[in-house]
Design a protein around this motif. Sequence first.
Motif, PDB file in Angstrom:
ATOM      1  N   GLN A 154       0.818  -1.209   0.000  1.00 17.46           N
ATOM      2  CA  GLN A 154       0.000   0.000   0.000  1.00 17.46           C
ATOM      3  C   GLN A 154       0.856   1.265   0.000  1.00 17.46           C
ATOM      4  O   GLN A 154       0.500   2.267  -0.610  1.00 17.46           O
ATOM      5  CB  GLN A 154      -0.937  -0.001   1.215  1.00 17.46           C
ATOM      6  CG  GLN A 154      -1.984  -1.107   1.161  1.00 17.46           C
ATOM      7  CD  GLN A 154      -2.916  -0.963  -0.027  1.00 17.46           C
ATOM      8  OE1 GLN A 154      -3.307   0.140  -0.382  1.00 17.46           O
ATOM      9  NE2 GLN A 154      -3.244  -2.057  -0.670  1.00 17.46           N
ATOM     10  N   ASP A 171       6.867   2.577  -3.103  1.00 14.60           N
ATOM     11  CA  ASP A 171       8.323   2.656  -2.939  1.00 14.60           C
ATOM     12  C   ASP A 171       8.725   3.330  -1.631  1.00 14.60           C
ATOM     13  O   ASP A 171       8.420   4.490  -1.404  1.00 14.60           O
ATOM     14  CB  ASP A 171       8.930   3.444  -4.102  1.00 14.60           C
ATOM     15  CG  ASP A 171       8.689   2.761  -5.434  1.00 14.60           C
ATOM     16  OD1 ASP A 171       8.822   1.529  -5.491  1.00 14.60           O
ATOM     17  OD2 ASP A 171       8.382   3.469  -6.412  1.00 14.60           O
ATOM     18  N   GLU A 231       8.903   6.110   5.383  1.00 12.77           N
ATOM     19  CA  GLU A 231       8.503   7.113   4.390  1.00 12.77           C
ATOM     20  C   GLU A 231       8.527   6.523   2.993  1.00 12.77           C
ATOM     21  O   GLU A 231       9.531   5.965   2.557  1.00 12.77           O
ATOM     22  CB  GLU A 231       9.446   8.321   4.457  1.00 12.77           C
ATOM     23  CG  GLU A 231       9.438   8.978   5.831  1.00 12.77           C
ATOM     24  CD  GLU A 231       9.648  10.478   5.773  1.00 12.77           C
ATOM     25  OE1 GLU A 231       9.353  11.084   4.723  1.00 12.77           O
ATOM     26  OE2 GLU A 231      10.097  11.026   6.795  1.00 12.77           O
ATOM     27  N   LYS A 262       5.503   9.191  -1.346  1.00 12.67           N
ATOM     28  CA  LYS A 262       4.385  10.096  -1.131  1.00 12.67           C
ATOM     29  C   LYS A 262       4.218  10.639   0.269  1.00 12.67           C
ATOM     30  O   LYS A 262       3.714  11.741   0.443  1.00 12.67           O
ATOM     31  CB  LYS A 262       3.072   9.378  -1.485  1.00 12.67           C
ATOM     32  CG  LYS A 262       2.938   9.022  -2.922  1.00 12.67           C
ATOM     33  CD  LYS A 262       1.620   8.311  -3.157  1.00 12.67           C
ATOM     34  CE  LYS A 262       1.590   6.988  -2.442  1.00 12.67           C
ATOM     35  NZ  LYS A 262       0.279   6.342  -2.528  1.00 12.67           N
ATOM     36  N   ALA A 298      -2.183  11.645  -2.428  1.00 16.59           N
ATOM     37  CA  ALA A 298      -3.041  10.981  -1.786  1.00 16.59           C
ATOM     38  C   ALA A 298      -2.729  10.055  -0.784  1.00 16.59           C
ATOM     39  O   ALA A 298      -1.783   9.936  -0.291  1.00 16.59           O
ATOM     40  CB  ALA A 298      -3.440  10.214  -2.729  1.00 16.59           C
ATOM     41  N   SER A 299      -3.486   9.281  -0.509  1.00 17.89           N
ATOM     42  CA  SER A 299      -3.360   8.570   0.672  1.00 17.89           C
ATOM     43  C   SER A 299      -2.333   7.547   0.590  1.00 17.89           C
ATOM     44  O   SER A 299      -2.167   6.920  -0.359  1.00 17.89           O
ATOM     45  CB  SER A 299      -4.585   7.882   0.879  1.00 17.89           C
ATOM     46  OG  SER A 299      -5.039   7.382  -0.215  1.00 17.89           O
ATOM     47  N   ALA A 300      -1.613   7.343   1.497  1.00 16.00           N
ATOM     48  CA  ALA A 300      -0.656   6.345   1.437  1.00 16.00           C
ATOM     49  C   ALA A 300      -1.338   5.199   1.908  1.00 16.00           C
ATOM     50  O   ALA A 300      -1.994   4.594   1.330  1.00 16.00           O
ATOM     51  CB  ALA A 300       0.370   6.601   2.367  1.00 16.00           C
ATOM     52  N   ARG A 320      -3.819   3.081  -9.538  1.00 16.01           N
ATOM     53  CA  ARG A 320      -4.339   3.187  -8.165  1.00 16.01           C
ATOM     54  C   ARG A 320      -5.001   4.552  -8.098  1.00 16.01           C
ATOM     55  O   ARG A 320      -4.327   5.582  -8.156  1.00 16.01           O
ATOM     56  CB  ARG A 320      -3.195   3.080  -7.172  1.00 16.01           C
ATOM     57  CG  ARG A 320      -3.682   3.102  -5.732  1.00 16.01           C
ATOM     58  CD  ARG A 320      -2.539   2.994  -4.743  1.00 16.01           C
ATOM     59  NE  ARG A 320      -1.935   1.669  -4.735  1.00 16.01           N
ATOM     60  CZ  ARG A 320      -0.876   1.349  -3.980  1.00 16.01           C
ATOM     61  NH1 ARG A 320      -0.324   2.249  -3.203  1.00 16.01           N
ATOM     62  NH2 ARG A 320      -0.375   0.131  -4.022  1.00 16.01           N
ATOM     63  N   VAL A 364      -2.722   7.726  -9.070  1.00 20.05           N
ATOM     64  CA  VAL A 364      -1.524   8.241  -8.416  1.00 20.05           C
ATOM     65  C   VAL A 364      -0.311   7.437  -8.888  1.00 20.05           C
ATOM     66  O   VAL A 364       0.804   7.945  -8.941  1.00 20.05           O
ATOM     67  CB  VAL A 364      -1.670   8.213  -6.875  1.00 20.05           C
ATOM     68  CG1 VAL A 364      -1.778   6.794  -6.350  1.00 20.05           C
ATOM     69  CG2 VAL A 364      -0.524   8.933  -6.199  1.00 20.05           C
ATOM     70  N   GLN A 365      -0.546   6.175  -9.264  1.00 16.54           N
ATOM     71  CA  GLN A 365       0.523   5.346  -9.815  1.00 16.54           C
ATOM     72  C   GLN A 365      -0.113   4.121 -10.455  1.00 16.54           C
ATOM     73  O   GLN A 365      -1.289   3.852 -10.274  1.00 16.54           O
ATOM     74  CB  GLN A 365       1.496   4.892  -8.722  1.00 16.54           C
ATOM     75  CG  GLN A 365       0.839   3.984  -7.673  1.00 16.54           C
ATOM     76  CD  GLN A 365       1.854   3.260  -6.793  1.00 16.54           C
ATOM     77  OE1 GLN A 365       2.283   3.789  -5.791  1.00 16.54           O
ATOM     78  NE2 GLN A 365       2.234   2.052  -7.203  1.00 16.54           N
ATOM     79  N   GLY A 414       3.880  -0.544 -11.608  1.00 17.17           N
ATOM     80  CA  GLY A 414       5.334  -0.507 -11.443  1.00 17.17           C
ATOM     81  C   GLY A 414       5.849   0.352 -10.309  1.00 17.17           C
ATOM     82  O   GLY A 414       6.994   0.216  -9.896  1.00 17.17           O
ATOM     83  N   GLY A 415       5.030   1.274  -9.832  1.00 14.05           N
ATOM     84  CA  GLY A 415       5.458   2.134  -8.737  1.00 14.05           C
ATOM     85  C   GLY A 415       5.992   3.478  -9.206  1.00 14.05           C
ATOM     86  O   GLY A 415       6.382   3.647 -10.358  1.00 14.05           O
ATOM     87  N   ILE A 416       5.981   4.415  -8.277  1.00 15.52           N
ATOM     88  CA  ILE A 416       6.329   5.799  -8.600  1.00 15.52           C
ATOM     89  C   ILE A 416       7.778   5.969  -9.050  1.00 15.52           C
ATOM     90  O   ILE A 416       8.055   6.685 -10.015  1.00 15.52           O
ATOM     91  CB  ILE A 416       6.038   6.702  -7.379  1.00 15.52           C
ATOM     92  CG1 ILE A 416       4.528   6.723  -7.108  1.00 15.52           C
ATOM     93  CG2 ILE A 416       6.554   8.124  -7.625  1.00 15.52           C
ATOM     94  CD1 ILE A 416       4.132   7.461  -5.837  1.00 15.52           C
ATOM     95  N   ILE A 417       8.714   5.304  -8.392  1.00 12.74           N
ATOM     96  CA  ILE A 417      10.122   5.494  -8.769  1.00 12.74           C
ATOM     97  C   ILE A 417      10.384   4.965 -10.177  1.00 12.74           C
ATOM     98  O   ILE A 417      11.048   5.619 -10.989  1.00 12.74           O
ATOM     99  CB  ILE A 417      11.057   4.839  -7.730  1.00 12.74           C
ATOM    100  CG1 ILE A 417      10.944   5.616  -6.396  1.00 12.74           C
ATOM    101  CG2 ILE A 417      12.500   4.833  -8.219  1.00 12.74           C
ATOM    102  CD1 ILE A 417      11.770   5.029  -5.260  1.00 12.74           C
ATOM    103  N   ALA A 418       9.829   3.807 -10.494  1.00 13.65           N
ATOM    104  CA  ALA A 418      10.012   3.244 -11.842  1.00 13.65           C
ATOM    105  C   ALA A 418       9.370   4.168 -12.885  1.00 13.65           C
ATOM    106  O   ALA A 418       9.923   4.383 -13.969  1.00 13.65           O
ATOM    107  CB  ALA A 418       9.408   1.851 -11.921  1.00 13.65           C
ATOM    108  N   PRO A 466      13.472  12.688   4.143  1.00 14.04           N
ATOM    109  CA  PRO A 466      12.773  13.732   3.396  1.00 14.04           C
ATOM    110  C   PRO A 466      12.235  14.811   4.357  1.00 14.04           C
ATOM    111  O   PRO A 466      11.862  14.506   5.491  1.00 14.04           O
ATOM    112  CB  PRO A 466      11.604  13.005   2.734  1.00 14.04           C
ATOM    113  CG  PRO A 466      11.943  11.554   2.794  1.00 14.04           C
ATOM    114  CD  PRO A 466      12.777  11.395   4.033  1.00 14.04           C
ATOM    115  N   PHE A 514      11.143  12.812  -1.950  1.00 17.62           N
ATOM    116  CA  PHE A 514      12.286  12.060  -2.437  1.00 17.62           C
ATOM    117  C   PHE A 514      12.413  12.273  -3.933  1.00 17.62           C
ATOM    118  O   PHE A 514      11.437  12.178  -4.661  1.00 17.62           O
ATOM    119  CB  PHE A 514      12.077  10.574  -2.132  1.00 17.62           C
ATOM    120  CG  PHE A 514      13.191   9.687  -2.605  1.00 17.62           C
ATOM    121  CD1 PHE A 514      14.364   9.587  -1.866  1.00 17.62           C
ATOM    122  CD2 PHE A 514      13.075   8.966  -3.780  1.00 17.62           C
ATOM    123  CE1 PHE A 514      15.401   8.762  -2.297  1.00 17.62           C
ATOM    124  CE2 PHE A 514      14.108   8.144  -4.222  1.00 17.62           C
ATOM    125  CZ  PHE A 514      15.279   8.038  -3.474  1.00 17.62           C
TER     126      PHE A 514
END
Lengths: 125, 425
Positions: A31, A34, A57, A60, B37-39, B69, B80-81, B84-88, B351, B374
């Motif tokens: 959830q 990264d 962290e 996001k 958004a929400s983590a 997502r 929001v992503q 693959g995820g935000i970094i990718a 961060p 980050f």
Amino acid sequence: MATMRYTKDHEWIRLDGEVATVGITEHAQQQLGDIVYVELPELGRKVDKGGEAAVVESVKAASDVYAPASGEVVAVNQALDGTPGAVNEEAEGKGWFFRLKLANASELDALMTDEQYKDYLATLS
Amino acid sequence: MTQAPDITEPQAAEPQAAEPTTIAPEAAPSVAAPAEASAVAADDALPQAAPQSLRQTPLHALHVTRGGRMVPFAGYDMPVQYAGGIIAEHNHVRTQAGLFDVSHMGQAFLAGADHETVARALEELVPGDILGLAPGRQRYTQLLDENGGILDDLMVTRSADPAEDGVLMLVINAATKEADYAHLTARLPGNIKLIRAEHRGLVAVQGPMAVQVVGRHCPEAVPLHFMSAISTRFDGIDCHISRSGYTGEDGYEISCKATRLRAIVERLLSEPVVKLIGLGARDSLRLEAGLCLYGHDIDTTTSPVEAALTWSIGKRRREHGDFPGAERVQRELRDGAARLRVGIKPEGRAPAREGTAIKSADGRTIGKVTSGGFGPTVNGPISMGYVEHGFTAPGTPVALIVRDKKLAASVVALPFVPHRYARGA
């Protein structure tokens, strides 16, 4: 044999003898996405069950990690300083956060077993 | 584990471009963005079904099908992503080409008798040089209030088509759309029409391979320079393309009728180097590029001078002072602003996010972080924020107060990652 338990806040705690290892669950890792930084507690710090013990962290956001049980921090996973992504790779293995010498091992009785946690996750979706 | 609320609010979006009858819009250099958004880890932070009140872009079904997502952002249900995820996703844009749905942004046209008429009318509300905008050129500017505070930032494009002389295309932030339209409607003279282009969608294609992939479907886009635009066709579909964006990379923004947007997107996604990118990476990309997010880095309390957007104020405009809040802006240009937006580089790995206090070496609070997180390309934490006059020079040591602890940091020049725009010769 090790006893593995889970919290509703998505931490896991595994008791091996007198020392318990704590981390966040695979579900939490997924959830969060990264993970880029983990703030670990100082060695020797006494934590209370439910109290803030670490911060994780993601790209996001920052999230608090609570102690699943009371005790003294006797080890932290220094490897997370350089490779916080280990939590994404193996949240319930090499991505552990810290180890506690428990004040009262019976506190674990109130936490969820693997099966109960799976049922709990099912109620969230 | 519980999530500390972070970037959540749907404040702003970003500006890009717009169009009239045949034209369309595109993207902005410094502007807007993704909040998100929400983590997630606490149950109440888990992604939930979007409330019915959230709006959807023409690509909503595609986002869901492709594993997006979805989170609420500026009143829209947005990705929001993806898997693959935000970094990718972030790294993909820096090395190949990413496709962003920015259809939530507001697109509109201002129409008047001729360019001078419409440009002079808009100049009453913004400090940018609109009169001097050549056909087919685009400019970044801000709607200012009477105190020189920023109501919104936007992209303004002059149609390249001589038949459309007197038409300006606007792209404004999603969260400020209604307020912006009310502001414009109340202040524009009767001979200028504001036409909301809600029937249009908007996507951005960003990254070093954007020119190759867009060029295969629209050769006319290849020779465009940064901040230029044309009305053209993409595989036969009428659209308006500008060379601009919100990532610091080369790229385009493509506006077309909402009903045709998916066709263009499917063509782009058939290119192996193109991947869908969500709001999370949009935010980290724009932060590394030093671009402002409305509602966070700029708002009605900040002037364009304080926000380090002085470059966007026209020279003639500075001299004449004929825009809202000109007195403050001219004073700040003359005497220096009391505070300035700067880059902040934390020394460690932690961060420092929006709201973090910035202190001087002697412990006095001298400012606040307005965006932070980050940076995947930087491979470390990065922030931007405002610091008092006297602390703005790159290299100035400062302390950031994160969870009651002091983190060593220094003021650095923006951007964190060099821009790679196609500026031409």
